[in-house]
Design a protein around this motif. Sequence first.
Motif, PDB file in Angstrom:
ATOM      1  N   MET A 110     -13.360 135.672  27.736  1.00 21.05           N
ATOM      2  CA  MET A 110     -14.472 135.071  26.997  1.00 21.05           C
ATOM      3  C   MET A 110     -14.308 133.555  26.950  1.00 21.05           C
ATOM      4  O   MET A 110     -15.268 132.806  27.125  1.00 21.05           O
ATOM      5  CB  MET A 110     -14.550 135.634  25.574  1.00 21.05           C
ATOM      6  CG  MET A 110     -14.938 137.098  25.493  1.00 21.05           C
ATOM      7  SD  MET A 110     -16.645 137.435  25.915  1.00 21.05           S
ATOM      8  CE  MET A 110     -17.476 136.764  24.481  1.00 21.05           C
ATOM      9  N   GLY A 113     -15.353 131.964  30.079  1.00 19.28           N
ATOM     10  CA  GLY A 113     -16.744 132.224  30.428  1.00 19.28           C
ATOM     11  C   GLY A 113     -16.959 133.375  31.391  1.00 19.28           C
ATOM     12  O   GLY A 113     -18.047 133.532  31.941  1.00 19.28           O
ATOM     13  N   PHE A 115     -17.715 136.595  31.183  1.00 14.52           N
ATOM     14  CA  PHE A 115     -18.158 137.588  30.223  1.00 14.52           C
ATOM     15  C   PHE A 115     -18.185 139.002  30.804  1.00 14.52           C
ATOM     16  O   PHE A 115     -17.939 139.968  30.088  1.00 14.52           O
ATOM     17  CB  PHE A 115     -19.524 137.196  29.662  1.00 14.52           C
ATOM     18  CG  PHE A 115     -19.534 135.798  29.120  1.00 14.52           C
ATOM     19  CD1 PHE A 115     -18.638 135.411  28.134  1.00 14.52           C
ATOM     20  CD2 PHE A 115     -20.414 134.848  29.619  1.00 14.52           C
ATOM     21  CE1 PHE A 115     -18.625 134.117  27.636  1.00 14.52           C
ATOM     22  CE2 PHE A 115     -20.406 133.552  29.132  1.00 14.52           C
ATOM     23  CZ  PHE A 115     -19.514 133.185  28.149  1.00 14.52           C
ATOM     24  N   LYS A 119     -16.235 142.066  29.149  1.00 17.19           N
ATOM     25  CA  LYS A 119     -16.915 143.315  28.807  1.00 17.19           C
ATOM     26  C   LYS A 119     -16.170 144.497  29.408  1.00 17.19           C
ATOM     27  O   LYS A 119     -15.945 145.516  28.739  1.00 17.19           O
ATOM     28  CB  LYS A 119     -18.359 143.271  29.313  1.00 17.19           C
ATOM     29  CG  LYS A 119     -19.127 144.557  29.067  1.00 17.19           C
ATOM     30  CD  LYS A 119     -20.527 144.465  29.671  1.00 17.19           C
ATOM     31  CE  LYS A 119     -21.239 145.799  29.579  1.00 17.19           C
ATOM     32  NZ  LYS A 119     -22.548 145.757  30.248  1.00 17.19           N
ATOM     33  N   MET A 141     -20.130 140.842  21.918  1.00 19.56           N
ATOM     34  CA  MET A 141     -20.138 139.389  22.153  1.00 19.56           C
ATOM     35  C   MET A 141     -20.301 139.080  23.637  1.00 19.56           C
ATOM     36  O   MET A 141     -21.028 138.154  24.010  1.00 19.56           O
ATOM     37  CB  MET A 141     -18.855 138.779  21.599  1.00 19.56           C
ATOM     38  CG  MET A 141     -18.798 138.817  20.079  1.00 19.56           C
ATOM     39  SD  MET A 141     -17.196 138.345  19.362  1.00 19.56           S
ATOM     40  CE  MET A 141     -16.803 136.853  20.195  1.00 19.56           C
ATOM     41  N   ALA A 142     -19.629 139.852  24.499  1.00 22.27           N
ATOM     42  CA  ALA A 142     -19.744 139.630  25.940  1.00 22.27           C
ATOM     43  C   ALA A 142     -21.169 139.894  26.413  1.00 22.27           C
ATOM     44  O   ALA A 142     -21.735 139.097  27.182  1.00 22.27           O
ATOM     45  CB  ALA A 142     -18.744 140.510  26.686  1.00 22.27           C
ATOM     46  N   TYR A 144     -23.896 139.776  24.640  1.00 23.21           N
ATOM     47  CA  TYR A 144     -24.749 138.723  24.085  1.00 23.21           C
ATOM     48  C   TYR A 144     -24.678 137.463  24.942  1.00 23.21           C
ATOM     49  O   TYR A 144     -25.700 136.867  25.283  1.00 23.21           O
ATOM     50  CB  TYR A 144     -24.343 138.415  22.643  1.00 23.21           C
ATOM     51  CG  TYR A 144     -25.200 137.350  22.013  1.00 23.21           C
ATOM     52  CD1 TYR A 144     -26.427 137.675  21.452  1.00 23.21           C
ATOM     53  CD2 TYR A 144     -24.790 136.017  21.993  1.00 23.21           C
ATOM     54  CE1 TYR A 144     -27.236 136.698  20.878  1.00 23.21           C
ATOM     55  CE2 TYR A 144     -25.580 135.037  21.430  1.00 23.21           C
ATOM     56  CZ  TYR A 144     -26.806 135.374  20.871  1.00 23.21           C
ATOM     57  OH  TYR A 144     -27.595 134.394  20.330  1.00 23.21           O
ATOM     58  N   ARG A 145     -23.451 137.069  25.308  1.00 17.09           N
ATOM     59  CA  ARG A 145     -23.270 135.855  26.113  1.00 17.09           C
ATOM     60  C   ARG A 145     -23.854 136.016  27.516  1.00 17.09           C
ATOM     61  O   ARG A 145     -24.224 135.036  28.151  1.00 17.09           O
ATOM     62  CB  ARG A 145     -21.802 135.480  26.207  1.00 17.09           C
ATOM     63  CG  ARG A 145     -21.133 135.169  24.876  1.00 17.09           C
ATOM     64  CD  ARG A 145     -21.697 133.970  24.147  1.00 17.09           C
ATOM     65  NE  ARG A 145     -21.390 132.686  24.696  1.00 17.09           N
ATOM     66  CZ  ARG A 145     -20.262 132.008  24.557  1.00 17.09           C
ATOM     67  NH1 ARG A 145     -19.280 132.531  23.875  1.00 17.09           N
ATOM     68  NH2 ARG A 145     -20.114 130.823  25.087  1.00 17.09           N
ATOM     69  N   TYR A 149     -29.175 141.515  25.432  1.00 15.93           N
ATOM     70  CA  TYR A 149     -29.268 141.618  23.986  1.00 15.93           C
ATOM     71  C   TYR A 149     -29.359 143.054  23.475  1.00 15.93           C
ATOM     72  O   TYR A 149     -28.856 143.353  22.397  1.00 15.93           O
ATOM     73  CB  TYR A 149     -30.435 140.775  23.483  1.00 15.93           C
ATOM     74  CG  TYR A 149     -30.298 139.326  23.891  1.00 15.93           C
ATOM     75  CD1 TYR A 149     -29.190 138.580  23.508  1.00 15.93           C
ATOM     76  CD2 TYR A 149     -31.238 138.714  24.704  1.00 15.93           C
ATOM     77  CE1 TYR A 149     -29.031 137.255  23.908  1.00 15.93           C
ATOM     78  CE2 TYR A 149     -31.095 137.395  25.110  1.00 15.93           C
ATOM     79  CZ  TYR A 149     -29.992 136.677  24.706  1.00 15.93           C
ATOM     80  OH  TYR A 149     -29.832 135.377  25.105  1.00 15.93           O
TER      81      TYR A 149
END
Length: 169
Positions: A110, A113, A115, A119, A141-142, A144-145, A149
């Motif tokens: 994370m 960057g 992601f 994940k 969080m992964a 989302y980034r 969504y």
Amino acid sequence: FMMQGQHARAQEVVKEILATDSRNPAAWSLAGHVHYVQSHTQEAITAYETAFALLADSPTAAAPNGAPVRSRGTYMVNSLNRNMTHALASIDLAALKDFSMLLRLGELYMTVGDFAAAKNVYLRVCSVRPASASSWLGVGMACYRMGDYAQAEEALAEANIHNNQDPEV
């Protein structure tokens, strides 16, 4: 040495161990932790990835000279992710007692960057420990980034189900 805050000395000891046994996954894990607490992100990622590759007994885990296979320079998203995905898939995670190394690796991905890799790591923990709020939070969080969504919402809801007392969840 780590408990006493002597990180430089701990790093020296780990280097000595790896010099004598470069295929020792426990030593690579410890190296990852030493780098992690010193905020040496890239070095920690490399050490953790090497530990997992060795745990999986992957033929791509080490070069003939025993050095970890890893691209040099800046972090490349695809440099070891294919091997890492294979390594994670082939490890019997249920046999692992401590998932902190995996959670740290996800956190480090994370940070840089990556992601998708984060994940993947968090989902592997979820597959073995479905009640782990920390791993579901990481998945959320992964996602989302990455802009996914809907999956982020599902994962964060799952994290909340497992620990609704944690303000981060």
